[in-house]
Write an enzyme that holds these catalytic residues in place. Structure first.
Site, PDB file in Angstrom:
ATOM      1  N   GLU A 296       4.795  -5.933   1.677  1.00  0.00           N
ATOM      2  CA  GLU A 296       3.819  -5.984   0.405  1.00  0.00           C
ATOM      3  C   GLU A 296       3.821  -5.246  -0.615  1.00  0.00           C
ATOM      4  O   GLU A 296       2.142  -4.685  -1.047  1.00  0.00           O
ATOM      5  CB  GLU A 296       2.327  -6.875   0.746  1.00  0.00           C
ATOM      6  N   PRO A 297       4.301  -4.690  -1.114  1.00  0.00           N
ATOM      7  CA  PRO A 297       4.288  -3.512  -1.905  1.00  0.00           C
ATOM      8  C   PRO A 297       3.665  -3.888  -3.244  1.00  0.00           C
ATOM      9  O   PRO A 297       4.741  -5.521  -3.973  1.00  0.00           O
ATOM     10  CB  PRO A 297       5.731  -2.729  -1.878  1.00  0.00           C
ATOM     11  N   GLY A 298       3.828  -3.269  -4.397  1.00  0.00           N
ATOM     12  CA  GLY A 298       3.072  -3.413  -5.570  1.00  0.00           C
ATOM     13  C   GLY A 298       3.268  -2.752  -6.265  1.00  0.00           C
ATOM     14  O   GLY A 298       4.512  -1.965  -7.110  1.00  0.00           O
ATOM     15  N   ARG A 299       2.720  -1.318  -5.794  1.00  0.00           N
ATOM     16  CA  ARG A 299       2.100  -0.065  -6.998  1.00  0.00           C
ATOM     17  C   ARG A 299       3.231  -0.136  -6.945  1.00  0.00           C
ATOM     18  O   ARG A 299       4.620   1.336  -7.144  1.00  0.00           O
ATOM     19  CB  ARG A 299       1.275   0.988  -6.534  1.00  0.00           C
TER      20      ARG A 299
ATOM     21  N   TYR B 298      -1.177  -1.797 -11.934  1.00  0.00           N
ATOM     22  CA  TYR B 298      -2.545  -1.606 -12.115  1.00  0.00           C
ATOM     23  C   TYR B 298      -2.716  -1.005 -13.163  1.00  0.00           C
ATOM     24  O   TYR B 298      -4.284  -0.385 -13.434  1.00  0.00           O
ATOM     25  CB  TYR B 298      -3.350  -1.076 -10.939  1.00  0.00           C
TER      26      TYR B 298
ATOM     27  N   CYS C 188     -17.272   2.564 -26.318  1.00  0.00           N
ATOM     28  CA  CYS C 188     -18.679   2.994 -26.314  1.00  0.00           C
ATOM     29  C   CYS C 188     -19.125   3.352 -24.930  1.00  0.00           C
ATOM     30  O   CYS C 188     -19.847   3.282 -24.475  1.00  0.00           O
ATOM     31  CB  CYS C 188     -19.414   1.921 -27.000  1.00  0.00           C
ATOM     32  N   GLU C 189     -18.886   3.808 -23.848  1.00  0.00           N
ATOM     33  CA  GLU C 189     -19.245   5.069 -22.959  1.00  0.00           C
ATOM     34  C   GLU C 189     -18.515   6.135 -22.132  1.00  0.00           C
ATOM     35  O   GLU C 189     -17.539   6.385 -22.464  1.00  0.00           O
ATOM     36  CB  GLU C 189     -18.908   3.457 -21.726  1.00  0.00           C
TER      37      GLU C 189
ATOM     38  N   TYR D 290     -11.474   4.747 -10.822  1.00  0.00           N
ATOM     39  CA  TYR D 290     -11.707   5.831  -9.638  1.00  0.00           C
ATOM     40  C   TYR D 290     -11.361   6.798  -9.529  1.00  0.00           C
ATOM     41  O   TYR D 290     -10.684   7.229  -8.190  1.00  0.00           O
ATOM     42  CB  TYR D 290      -9.407   5.216  -8.667  1.00  0.00           C
TER      43      TYR D 290
ATOM     44  N   GLY E 285       0.140  -1.625   0.103  1.00  0.00           N
ATOM     45  CA  GLY E 285      -0.078  -0.023   0.443  1.00  0.00           C
ATOM     46  C   GLY E 285       1.352   1.291   0.065  1.00  0.00           C
ATOM     47  O   GLY E 285      -0.012   2.256   0.465  1.00  0.00           O
TER      48      GLY E 285
HETATM   49  N1  LLP Z   1      -0.717  -7.269  -0.552  1.00  0.00           N
HETATM   50  C1  LLP Z   1      -2.531  -7.373  -0.905  1.00  0.00           C
HETATM   51  C2  LLP Z   1      -3.096  -8.700   0.136  1.00  0.00           C
HETATM   52  C3  LLP Z   1      -2.859  -6.969  -1.237  1.00  0.00           C
HETATM   53  O1  LLP Z   1      -4.691  -6.761  -2.125  1.00  0.00           O
HETATM   54  C4  LLP Z   1      -2.538  -5.765  -2.673  1.00  0.00           C
HETATM   55  C5  LLP Z   1      -2.491  -5.453  -3.366  1.00  0.00           C
HETATM   56  C6  LLP Z   1      -1.293  -5.158  -2.257  1.00  0.00           C
HETATM   57  C7  LLP Z   1      -0.213  -6.181  -1.045  1.00  0.00           C
HETATM   58  C8  LLP Z   1      -0.079  -4.575  -3.267  1.00  0.00           C
HETATM   59  O2  LLP Z   1      -1.125  -3.116  -2.783  1.00  0.00           O
HETATM   60  P1  LLP Z   1       0.202  -2.325  -3.483  1.00  0.00           P
HETATM   61  O3  LLP Z   1       1.485  -2.015  -2.322  1.00  0.00           O
HETATM   62  O4  LLP Z   1      -0.195  -2.386  -4.311  1.00  0.00           O
HETATM   63  O5  LLP Z   1      -0.925  -0.967  -2.896  1.00  0.00           O
HETATM   64  N2  LLP Z   1      -6.410  -1.260  -8.391  1.00  0.00           N
HETATM   65  C9  LLP Z   1      -6.085  -0.800  -7.962  1.00  0.00           C
HETATM   66  C10 LLP Z   1      -5.444  -1.075  -6.556  1.00  0.00           C
HETATM   67  C11 LLP Z   1      -5.785  -2.376  -6.515  1.00  0.00           C
HETATM   68  C12 LLP Z   1      -5.186  -2.707  -5.041  1.00  0.00           C
HETATM   69  C13 LLP Z   1      -5.275  -4.221  -3.950  1.00  0.00           C
HETATM   70  N3  LLP Z   1      -4.823  -4.950  -3.321  1.00  0.00           N
HETATM   71  C14 LLP Z   1      -4.835   0.743  -8.039  1.00  0.00           C
HETATM   72  O6  LLP Z   1      -5.128   1.076  -9.433  1.00  0.00           O
HETATM   73  O7  LLP Z   1      -5.267   1.769  -7.560  1.00  0.00           O
END
Ligand code: LLP
Length: 418
Positions: free
Chosen positions: A269-272, A374, A345-346, A312, A226
């Site tokens: 657990e970073p993704g973004r 994402y 088309c939206e 969003y 997050g």
């Molecule tokens: N761990 C878990 C259990 C999660 O569900 C997620 C993201 C993460 C880690 C990684 O979160 P991050 O570091 O990326 O914020 N589609 C949305 C974001 C959805 C995130 C879902 N879960 C967007 O484009 O903003």
């Protein structure tokens, strides 16, 4: 006056117009150097000796990026059997994966358990299923210690009113189920939501650590992802202060492990944070029009390519790359309010709403910044539009195709019964 600028040195000498011409528009472009840099920053966030980074691969599952994340020392957080397969195809071992599930079938749990992947479940009901599938096994649990936050209500995953995590008041029932199925609880985790700045993240860590004291002999605690990134860099938005977060985190982790009496592993657990800034989405302006007061630039960037603005109301900074040969140079002095919309088309199909930009014209290539997380991961084939190709700007500045564009045959491949 300017035609093509690269304010953040993203393209490393490559011309984005030439990339779009060579690989086709729209196009996802990733920068390997930035991605590796972000992985390194997260890995050294804490000096705690057993600190690790579980890359939340849902943000971007391109196999080339997964392989690089592993080379940088990340393990992986996965959310489906499909993501497990992708992670393993990129070289991750089952022991390097944490499967954080939500409402999955017994079969999906069984698939992971057979491979030896640690599974974390987040309800009593899924714990019961996992107990049946993995009796006597080692498992993890996702809790919701009450802290939640994020850039939009749709991405808040902690606190009241979310489907995720086990609330602390159910710990007695959790303990009963662990005993019933002879399960060993080796880890706990949580995730408060997405795009959070330091203070809330750390508040969440504090709450999870308090809860962790109710379980003896844990091997790991996963503090969730997050971490926010600055989506408005063109307006001077600053990145996270990792040093400040790191020093508070260090204190929390060292103090906890001392009082817990065991040097357990801590994961984030970073993704973004790892992938957003290493990706730009290129697209092309195909039409311009006004409707009443509103100006539109019509592009090939429909929401099938990037859903975040439509889903969003997310902001992505935009760069404009104009043909050097155009006789109308980009005119920064006479900016207008423009809506950048897609080809779907939206009416919710937009990439940027009411932005102050120089007048756009047909043939301009646009760079949608910070689109690496994402972006492709949520792309689809709505209106039978191909998902774009993905390319990587490698560390030596050369480019490489890392996923080809969908063909018409790909889109209709699964249809049957004519
Ligand atoms: N761990 C878990 C259990 C999660 O569900 C997620 C993201 C993460 C880690 C990684 O979160 P991050 O570091 O990326 O914020 N589609 C949305 C974001 C959805 C995130 C879902 N879960 C967007 O484009 O903003």
């Amino acid at each position: 006056m300017r035609q093509v600028t690269d304010a953040f040195n993203f393209y490393q000498g490559n011309n984005p117009r030439e990339l779009a011409a060579e690989y086709g528009s729209p196009l996802y472009v990733y920068n390997e150097r930035i991605f590796r840099q972000r992985c390194k920053e997260m890995i050294k966030l804490s000096t705690y000796p057993k600190f690790g980074v579980n890359y939340a691969i849902k943000a971007n599952t391109n196999l080339t990026l997964l392989k690089i994340a592993r080379e940088e020392g990340c393990t992986a957080d996965i959310s489906s059997a499909g993501e497990a397969m992708a992670a393993m195809a990129a070289g991750f071992k089952p022991s390097e994966l944490l499967f954080v599930v939500n409402n999955v079938s017994a079969e999906e749990l069984e698939y992971a358990v057979k491979l030896g992947i640690t599974v974390s479940v987040d309800s009593l009901s899924q714990l019961d299923t996992l107990g049946q599938v993995n009796t006597g096994g080692r498992i993890a649990l996702r809790f919701n210690p009450g802290i939640g936050g994020g850039h939009h209500e749709k991405v808040i995953t902690g606190g009241d009113g979310t489907k995720f995590g086990i609330m602390p008041e159910y710990i007695p029932e959790v303990k009963n189920l662990l005993a019933k199925y002879n399960l060993k609880l080796i880890g706990i985790n949580h995730h408060i939501g997405s795009q959070n700045w330091g203070d809330l993240y750390l508040e969440g860590v504090g709450a999870l650590l308090d809860l962790a004291r109710q379980f003896d002999d844990l091997e790991f605690i996963d503090l969730g992802g997050g971490f926010a990134i600055p989506y408005q860099k063109q307006s001077g938005e600053k990145p996270l202060d990792l040093q400040a977060i790191g020093s508070t985190l260090d204190k929390l982790l060292f103090d906890f492990s001392k009082s817990y009496g065991k040097e357990l592993t801590f994961l984030i657990e970073p993704g973004r944070y790892l992938t957003a800034e290493c990706g730009v989405l290129l697209g092309t302006v195909h039409s311009t029009k006004t409707c009443g007061e509103a100006r539109y630039a019509g592009t090939d960037l429909g929401f099938s390519v990037l859903k975040r603005p439509t889903l969003y109301d997310s902001h992505h900074d935009i760069e404009i790359y104009r043909d050097e040969k155009s006789d109308t140079p980009l005119d920064d002095a006479n900016k207008q309010i423009i809506n950048i919309v897609g080809n779907q088309c939206e009416s919710g199909d937009y990439i940027a709403k009411e932005r102050q930009l120089p007048p756009l014209q047909k043939g301009d290539v646009l760079g949608v910044l910070d689109a690496g997380a994402y972006g492709y991961a949520m792309a689809c084939q709505y209106n039978h539009r191909s998902r774009p190709a993905e390319i990587l700007i490698q560390q030596d500045n050369t480019t490489k195709l890392i996923r080809r564009r969908d063909t018409h045959e790909d889109i209709i491949a699964n249809m049957q019964g004519l």
